[in-house]
Design a protein around this motif. Structure first.
Motif, short mmCIF file in Angstrom:
data_model
loop_
_atom_site.label_atom_id
_atom_site.label_comp_id
_atom_site.label_asym_id
_atom_site.label_seq_id
_atom_site.Cartn_x
_atom_site.Cartn_y
_atom_site.Cartn_z
N PRO A 119 0.82 -1.21 0.00
CA PRO A 119 0.00 0.00 0.00
C PRO A 119 0.86 1.26 0.00
O PRO A 119 2.08 1.23 0.20
CB PRO A 119 -0.76 -0.11 1.32
CG PRO A 119 0.22 -0.79 2.22
CD PRO A 119 0.90 -1.81 1.34
N GLN A 120 0.20 2.40 -0.21
CA GLN A 120 0.81 3.71 0.00
C GLN A 120 0.51 4.14 1.44
O GLN A 120 -0.65 4.30 1.80
CB GLN A 120 0.23 4.72 -0.98
CG GLN A 120 0.40 4.34 -2.43
CD GLN A 120 -0.35 5.28 -3.33
OE1 GLN A 120 -0.08 6.48 -3.39
NE2 GLN A 120 -1.34 4.74 -4.05
N VAL A 121 1.55 4.32 2.23
CA VAL A 121 1.42 4.77 3.61
C VAL A 121 2.05 6.15 3.66
O VAL A 121 3.27 6.30 3.74
CB VAL A 121 2.10 3.80 4.59
CG1 VAL A 121 1.89 4.26 6.03
CG2 VAL A 121 1.55 2.39 4.41
N ILE A 122 1.23 7.20 3.60
CA ILE A 122 1.75 8.55 3.40
C ILE A 122 1.00 9.56 4.29
O ILE A 122 -0.19 9.43 4.55
CB ILE A 122 1.63 8.98 1.93
CG1 ILE A 122 0.20 8.83 1.42
CG2 ILE A 122 2.58 8.16 1.05
CD1 ILE A 122 -0.01 9.32 0.00
N HIS A 123 1.76 10.54 4.77
CA HIS A 123 1.20 11.69 5.48
C HIS A 123 0.38 11.31 6.71
O HIS A 123 -0.66 11.91 7.00
CB HIS A 123 0.35 12.54 4.53
CG HIS A 123 1.10 13.08 3.35
ND1 HIS A 123 2.11 14.01 3.48
CD2 HIS A 123 1.02 12.79 2.02
CE1 HIS A 123 2.61 14.29 2.28
NE2 HIS A 123 1.97 13.55 1.38
N ASN A 124 0.85 10.31 7.45
CA ASN A 124 0.21 9.94 8.71
C ASN A 124 1.04 10.41 9.89
O ASN A 124 2.26 10.59 9.79
CB ASN A 124 0.07 8.41 8.80
CG ASN A 124 -0.76 7.83 7.68
OD1 ASN A 124 -1.98 7.91 7.69
ND2 ASN A 124 -0.08 7.24 6.69
N THR A 125 0.39 10.60 11.04
CA THR A 125 1.09 10.82 12.30
C THR A 125 0.96 9.53 13.10
O THR A 125 -0.15 9.11 13.45
CB THR A 125 0.48 11.98 13.09
OG1 THR A 125 0.62 13.18 12.32
CG2 THR A 125 1.19 12.16 14.42
N ILE A 126 2.12 8.91 13.37
CA ILE A 126 2.17 7.60 14.03
C ILE A 126 2.96 7.78 15.31
O ILE A 126 4.18 7.97 15.28
CB ILE A 126 2.82 6.55 13.10
CG1 ILE A 126 2.05 6.49 11.77
CG2 ILE A 126 2.86 5.18 13.76
CD1 ILE A 126 2.76 5.72 10.68
N GLN A 127 2.29 7.75 16.47
CA GLN A 127 2.98 8.14 17.69
C GLN A 127 2.56 7.30 18.90
O GLN A 127 1.44 6.83 18.98
CB GLN A 127 2.74 9.62 18.00
CG GLN A 127 1.29 10.00 18.26
CD GLN A 127 1.09 11.50 18.41
OE1 GLN A 127 1.93 12.29 18.00
NE2 GLN A 127 -0.03 11.88 19.01
N ARG A 128 3.55 7.11 19.79
CA ARG A 128 3.36 6.42 21.07
C ARG A 128 2.80 5.01 20.90
O ARG A 128 2.00 4.54 21.72
CB ARG A 128 2.47 7.24 22.01
CG ARG A 128 3.03 8.58 22.41
CD ARG A 128 2.20 9.23 23.51
NE ARG A 128 0.79 9.31 23.16
CZ ARG A 128 0.23 10.32 22.49
NH1 ARG A 128 0.98 11.33 22.08
NH2 ARG A 128 -1.05 10.31 22.22
N ASN A 129 3.18 4.33 19.84
CA ASN A 129 2.80 2.93 19.64
C ASN A 129 3.96 2.04 20.06
O ASN A 129 5.11 2.46 20.08
CB ASN A 129 2.46 2.68 18.17
CG ASN A 129 1.36 3.60 17.67
OD1 ASN A 129 0.20 3.40 17.96
ND2 ASN A 129 1.74 4.63 16.91
N ARG A 130 3.68 0.78 20.39
CA ARG A 130 4.78 -0.13 20.72
C ARG A 130 4.50 -1.55 20.26
O ARG A 130 3.34 -1.93 20.05
CB ARG A 130 5.09 -0.11 22.21
CG ARG A 130 4.00 -0.58 23.14
CD ARG A 130 4.42 -0.39 24.59
NE ARG A 130 3.36 -0.70 25.53
CZ ARG A 130 3.15 -1.88 26.08
NH1 ARG A 130 3.94 -2.90 25.77
NH2 ARG A 130 2.17 -2.07 26.94
N GLY A 131 5.59 -2.30 20.12
CA GLY A 131 5.47 -3.67 19.65
C GLY A 131 4.87 -4.58 20.70
O GLY A 131 3.81 -5.18 20.48
N GLY A 132 5.55 -4.72 21.83
CA GLY A 132 5.04 -5.59 22.89
C GLY A 132 5.92 -5.48 24.10
O GLY A 132 6.73 -4.55 24.23
#
Length: 289
Positions: free
Chosen positions: A246-259
Motif C-alpha cells: 500500500p501507500q502509507v503517506i502523510h500519517n502521524t504515528i505516535q506512542r505505539n509499541r510492539g510488545g
C-alpha cells in the motif's frame, strides 16, 4: 384477427414489463447514501410487524453502521453522525464492531441536522469496540473507503489473522484487512491491541493489512497509543503490513509499541513493496522502530 390482436397485446404487455423491470433494476443499482445516528432505528415497529429501515431517509437514520452496510450495495456511501457506537458481533468466525465485504464508503463527522458537510474534528464519530473484539474487519476483493472516524479500543485477542508463524498470530485490533484495497483516510485510530492478554504473538495494534495491492492507501490518519501485544512479543504497534504494497503517506504515528519485547513500534513490514513516505513517526516505545 382476434388471435392476432391478442398476440399484439401480449407482445406489448411483455415489452412494458421488460421496460419496467429495466427501470427498476437500474434504479436499484444506482448508488445510495445511507444515514446512521445514535438516535436512529434499524427496525421500526409497525404492529403486528417490524419494518426494515433501509437507512436512505436522512430524517429516519439507522442506529448502527453495520446495519446500514448490510443494506448497502457496492458504491453506496454510509454517513455516520457524531456520537459513540459500541457493540460487537461475530460474523464469519471473527468479532468486530463493523464487518465490511463490499466496496462502500463509511464516513463520519456529520450531524442529524447537517448530512452534507463532514467535520470529524468538531463532530467526532467514534466506533468503540470496548476491548471485546476488533473495531473493523475488511475482507475480499474490494476497495472500501474509511474516512473521518475515531476507531478505538479494539482487541484481536484470540482472533488470529496473521499467517506468518506455525499458527496464526492475533492481528489488527483497530482495522484488519485481508485481500482488499482499503482507502483508510483521515481517521483517528487509538488504544487498540493486536492482542492484549495474548495466547499467541500480536501483530498490528492499530492497522493490519494482509495481501493488500498497491492501490490500497493509508493516509492522513493519526495512529496513536496502539500496542501489537500487551503481554508478550509483538510487532507493528501502529501498522503491520504482510505481503502488502500500500501507500502509507502523510500519517502521524505516535506512542505505539510492539510488545513487552518485540520491534516495529511504528510500522512493521514483511514482504510486499509498500510506499512509506512523509509520515511523522514519534515517541516510539519499547524496542520499536
Amino acid at each position: 384477427m382476434k388471435i392476432n390482436r391478442l398476440g399484439v397485446v401480449a407482445v406489448l404487455s411483455l415489452g412494458l414489463w421488460l421496460a419496467l423491470f429495466t427501470v427498476l433494476s437500474t434504479a436499484q443499482a444506482a448508488a445510495s447514501i445511507r444515514y446512521v445516528a445514535t438516535t436512529g432505528n434499524d427496525l421500526f415497529s409497525a404492529p403486528p410487524f417490524f419494518v426494515i429501515n433501509f437507512c436512505t431517509d436522512s430524517a429516519k437514520p439507522c442506529a448502527t453502521a453495520q446495519w446500514a452496510i448490510d443494506q448497502s450495495t457496492a458504491g453506496d456511501e454510509i454517513r455516520v453522525a457524531t456520537g459513540v457506537y459500541t457493540g460487537v458481533q461475530t460474523r464469519a468466525s471473527v468479532t468486530q464492531v463493523v464487518y465490511i465485504s463490499k466496496t462502500v464508503t463509511v464516513r463520519g463527522g456529520y450531524t442529524t441536522t447537517d448530512w452534507i458537510t463532514s467535520d470529524p474534528l468538531a463532530r467526532p464519530t467514534t466506533l468503540d469496540a470496548q476491548s471485546q473484539g476488533r473495531v473493523m474487519y475488511i475482507a475480499g476483493n474490494i476497495s472500501p473507503t474509511i474516512e473521518g472516524l475515531r476507531l478505538i479500543n479494539g482487541d484481536a485477542a484470540g482472533q488470529g489473522g496473521d499467517p506468518g508463524g506455525t499458527k496464526p498470530d492475533d492481528a489488527g485490533g483497530g482495522i484488519y484487512s485481508t485481500g482488499a484495497a482499503p482507502q483508510i483516510l483521515n481517521n483517528v485510530i487509538m488504544g487498540s491491541y493486536g492482542c492484549n492478554l495474548c495466547l499467541s504473538y500480536g501483530k498490528g495494534g492499530g492497522i493490519y493489512l494482509l495481501n493488500a495491492p498497491a492501490s490500497a492507501v493509508i493516509s492522513g490518519n493519526i495512529i496513536a497509543d496502539n500496542v501489537a501485544a500487551g503481554s508478550i512479543w509483538g510487532q507493528g504497534g501502529g501498522i503491520a503490513l504482510r505481503d502488502s504494497s500500500p501507500q502509507v503517506i502523510h500519517n502521524t504515528i505516535q506512542r505505539n509499541r510492539g510488545g513487552t519485547v518485540g520491534n516495529g513500534g511504528g510500522i512493521a513490514v514483511w514482504d510486499g513493496r509498500p510506499t512509506i513516505s512523509h509520515n511523522d513517526i514519534l515517541y516510539l516505545l519499547n524496542n520499536s522502530g
